[in-house]
Design a protein around this motif. Structure first.
Motif: not given
Length: 402
Positions: A116, A118, A125-128
């Motif tokens: 993942r 960033r 973490e959910e905003r890749l």
């Protein structure tokens, strides 16, 4: 004169070619505004056709030059799925096996790595970033004829370290402009050591962050199996290598390996451009036809407005053929003016746009000659009926017309 001598038969005077041209030009000069507007229709049609041909030819020439530079002898073999729709893993020694194929000059590989990415640990973490990770060998750039834009590529030393090289789009998405900055892969910071120029043959690598195979195994649990094999062979042997590449990469499971030639995508683009060129030429032909109708309309109105002039010329001895030639010449001159202007405008547009795109401008001579030829044909057809109509006017009726 003796009675036996017959009087000499009078013959109508014949106009020379220069006189016909001069007479036709005078008719156009007297109606300059209408001539300009009529010629404009022809110009638009010819300019469209010349520009479309010139731009498509320049684009294809640039594409072929890029293909020559990049090479058409690159093949890729990518792992797919088996008959049960399960992901297939290529052997770890797939590159070595491909290198044993006689005509193969170079072989390398990339592999998907689950991470993942960033920009930093401050990003949730959910905003890749829409960037994936691939392991790459140090010889990848050589095989793909790719180059770095900034920084360095992976080598024998740094491929073991937590460093990455970003594709052009990946760097843009992550906001990385200079080597030395850090990004997050999973929960680990890695240092960006290089940014690549766009890779034309394999554009999907522009969206990738690349790390060395050893670093991928050490830091991210990579199993060492390559995902895509790239190889270059001699031009003459590309098809032969293509036939055996799948079963060489994955013996017994060649049906799950997809073999392609990356340059085919660029060649397909040239074929697509041809279809678009045909469409645009059709539009140019319609514009040219509309311009021809405008010329015909101008000449018909000219005949109606100049009936007294025609009657006077006929009364003074001008033959029907001379009148026909006068108006046909006017129509041809009107079309030639529009065609010449349109060809010049189309060529200028081609050179200007090609220069803005960094292409070598190419305007085929046949497109200019064909455009002018089409113009003269349209002019002849457009002026034929008005010329015949003018020649048929009765001198007495024409002189009495109001």
């Amino acid at each position: 004169m003796r009675d036996s001598e017959a009087p000499e038969k009078l013959r109508p005077a014949r106009l020379s070619a220069a006189d016909i041209l001069r007479t036709g030009a005078v008719g156009l000069h007297a109606r300059r505004a209408r001539v300009v507007l009529s010629a404009l229709g022809i110009s638009i049609g010819i300019a469209t056709m010349v520009a479309v041909i010139g731009l498509s030819t320049s684009s294809r020439a640039d594409l072929m030059a890029r293909l020559d530079r990049l090479g058409t002898n690159l093949l890729s073999a990518e792992a797919g799925k088996d008959i049960q729709r399960n992901d297939v893993k290529l052997p770890k020694n797939a590159v070595a096996m491909v290198e044993r194929i006689g005509p193969v000059q170079h072989a390398t590989a990339t592999a998907d790595v689950e991470t993942r990415i960033r920009r930093s640990d401050l990003v949730p973490e959910e905003r890749l970033a829409g960037v994936t990770t691939q392991a790459a060998r140090p010889d990848l750039l050589t095989a793909l004829n790719a180059t770095t834009h900034k920084g360095v590529w992976l080598d024998g030393a740094n491929q073991h370290l937590p460093v990455t090289v970003l594709g052009a789009i990946a760097a843009e998405r992550l906001g990385i402009t200079e080597p030395g900055e850090k990004i997050m892969m999973n929960d680990r910071y890695v240092v960006v050591v290089g940014i690549l120029e766009p890779i034309e043959l394999v554009p999907n690598l522009d969206r990738v962050a690349m790390i060395g195979f050893p670093a991928a195994e050490k830091y991210f649990g990579f199993d060492g199996h390559p995902t895509t094999i790239f190889e270059r062979s001699t031009d003459a042997s590309v098809e032969d290598v293509r036939d055996v590449l799948a079963r060489t990469v994955n013996p017994g499971g060649e049906g799950s390996v997809k073999v392609s030639r990356p340059s085919d995508a660029l060649a397909a683009k040239a074929a697509t451009d041809k279809g678009l060129t045909a469409l645009m030429l059709g539009l140019g032909a319609v514009a040219l036809l509309v311009g021809g109708v405008g010329v015909a309309n101008t000449m018909v109105i000219s005949v109606l407005e100049r009936r007294q002039e025609i009657g006077l010329r006929r009364a003074l001895g001008a033959t029907r053929n001379a009148v026909r030639l006068q108006f046909l010449t006017e129509s041809l001159l009107l079309s030639a003016v529009g065609g010449t202007g349109g060809a010049a405008l189309g060529a200028a547009a081609t050179y200007a746009y090609a220069k803005s795109q960094g292409w070598t401008a190419v305007v085929p001579p046949w497109s200019l000659a064909g455009g002018l030829g089409a113009t003269l044909l349209i002019g002849a057809l457009a002026g034929l009926y008005p010329a015949i109509r003018a020649a048929r006017l009765d001198p007495t009726a024409a002189l009495n017309a109001t």
